[in-house]
Design an enzyme around this catalytic site. Sequence first.
Site, PDB file in Angstrom:
ATOM      1  N   LYS A  52       0.564  -4.083  -8.525  1.00 23.97           N
ATOM      2  CA  LYS A  52      -0.173  -2.810  -8.512  1.00 23.97           C
ATOM      3  C   LYS A  52      -0.180  -2.191  -9.920  1.00 23.97           C
ATOM      4  O   LYS A  52      -1.209  -1.709 -10.394  1.00 23.97           O
ATOM      5  CB  LYS A  52       0.456  -1.850  -7.493  1.00 23.97           C
ATOM      6  CG  LYS A  52       0.232  -2.299  -6.047  1.00 23.97           C
ATOM      7  CD  LYS A  52       1.018  -1.471  -5.022  1.00 23.97           C
ATOM      8  CE  LYS A  52       0.843  -2.085  -3.625  1.00 23.97           C
ATOM      9  NZ  LYS A  52       1.544  -1.362  -2.557  1.00 23.97           N
ATOM     10  N   GLN A  96       6.650   2.289  -2.023  1.00 25.26           N
ATOM     11  CA  GLN A  96       6.521   0.953  -1.430  1.00 25.26           C
ATOM     12  C   GLN A  96       7.392   0.845  -0.174  1.00 25.26           C
ATOM     13  O   GLN A  96       8.566   1.224  -0.187  1.00 25.26           O
ATOM     14  CB  GLN A  96       6.912  -0.115  -2.472  1.00 25.26           C
ATOM     15  CG  GLN A  96       6.612  -1.539  -2.046  1.00 25.26           C
ATOM     16  CD  GLN A  96       5.113  -1.823  -1.862  1.00 25.26           C
ATOM     17  OE1 GLN A  96       4.263  -1.194  -2.484  1.00 25.26           O
ATOM     18  NE2 GLN A  96       4.784  -2.759  -0.986  1.00 25.26           N
ATOM     19  N   ASP A 119      -2.030   5.892  -0.511  1.00 26.37           N
ATOM     20  CA  ASP A 119      -1.788   4.874   0.517  1.00 26.37           C
ATOM     21  C   ASP A 119      -2.438   5.274   1.840  1.00 26.37           C
ATOM     22  O   ASP A 119      -2.540   4.452   2.757  1.00 26.37           O
ATOM     23  CB  ASP A 119      -0.280   4.709   0.753  1.00 26.37           C
ATOM     24  CG  ASP A 119       0.282   3.455   0.092  1.00 26.37           C
ATOM     25  OD1 ASP A 119      -0.477   2.483  -0.046  1.00 26.37           O
ATOM     26  OD2 ASP A 119       1.468   3.466  -0.256  1.00 26.37           O
TER      27      ASP A 119
HETATM   28  N1  GUN Z   1       4.223  -2.346   2.331  1.00 20.23           N
HETATM   29  C1  GUN Z   1       3.356  -3.229   2.854  1.00 20.23           C
HETATM   30  N2  GUN Z   1       2.083  -2.819   2.649  1.00 20.23           N
HETATM   31  C2  GUN Z   1       2.146  -1.656   1.976  1.00 20.23           C
HETATM   32  C3  GUN Z   1       1.162  -0.767   1.470  1.00 20.23           C
HETATM   33  O1  GUN Z   1      -0.045  -0.934   1.623  1.00 20.23           O
HETATM   34  N3  GUN Z   1       1.643   0.321   0.815  1.00 20.23           N
HETATM   35  C4  GUN Z   1       2.970   0.551   0.661  1.00 20.23           C
HETATM   36  N4  GUN Z   1       3.340   1.659   0.025  1.00 20.23           N
HETATM   37  N5  GUN Z   1       3.910  -0.253   1.121  1.00 20.23           N
HETATM   38  C5  GUN Z   1       3.491  -1.353   1.774  1.00 20.23           C
END
Ligand code: GUN
Length: 291
Positions: A52, A96, A119
């Site tokens: 990311k 995350q 998110d």
């Molecule tokens: N863990 C698995 N997928 C995601 C996501 O799209 N965002 C975040 N923050 N954590 C995740």
Amino acid sequence: MQLLDGKIVSQAVKADIKHQAQLLQQAGKKTPHLAAVLVGTNGASETYVASKVKSCAEVGFKSTLIRLEENISETELLSTLEKLNQDDDIDGILVQLPLPRHIREEKVINAILPEKDVDGFHPVNTGRMVQGQPSFIPATPYGIMLMLEHYQIETAGKHAVVIGRSNIVGRPISILLSLNTNPGNCTVTVCHSRTANLKEICLQADIIVAALGKPGFLTADMVKENAVVIDVGITRVADATKRTGFAIKGDVDFEAVAPVCSYITPVPGGVGLMTIAALLKNTLRAVEFKS
Ligand code: GUN
């Protein structure tokens, strides 16, 4: 069978985001800035967050990675988020997941300002999405919608079967596919671990979204001829032939299912790449909303 190529689509989406970010700058607006919070040292989470951060640089965004110890208290994490909420230079915040067990995910999600919740996990964004109002849409479902849009896959009136009901993927994609939008207008069935007759339901599907996190779960005998198959799985499976010691496996038995489908996403190289592109799109929108 045609591959739904996440590499091609995500590159197209990212090129557009880069261009939009340049236009924002030319108009005297700020550079989009994403803050990513990583708690602990989960290997998969480390990889996703690194990806990311790298993608932010690719499209000309700023990013800040905040690494916190596995044993950080919930209160400390919440106060870190409060600082990010208050920081005018930060446009988007993501924490995350998964988090260590002693931290309540719900508390953390609720602590992020909805207008910085790129998110799309905050209940305000979920509520807006359900009502078809402008909102941040969770990145993986959003990425799937962008993929369907790119390949102009007909969804109206189709029967979509979603396997999995997580807040991150299954539930939101089931809602998005049912909205009166394009893509959308599907008749949606949500299946989960307690579903009876899963195979029979899948065999009725024009579109299957497999988002349950079980490698190779969807087999060829569960898929109707010419169905569209979207594989959201990204499980690490031990593989001594790989440099890393593991391979990434989807929820679909690709080799067997691909010949039956009209379209299918590969793993890797499918939905995973779209997730990051969608997150960047949300971050750009966070700045656009402000201005
Ligand atoms: N863990 C698995 N997928 C995601 C996501 O799209 N965002 C975040 N923050 N954590 C995740």
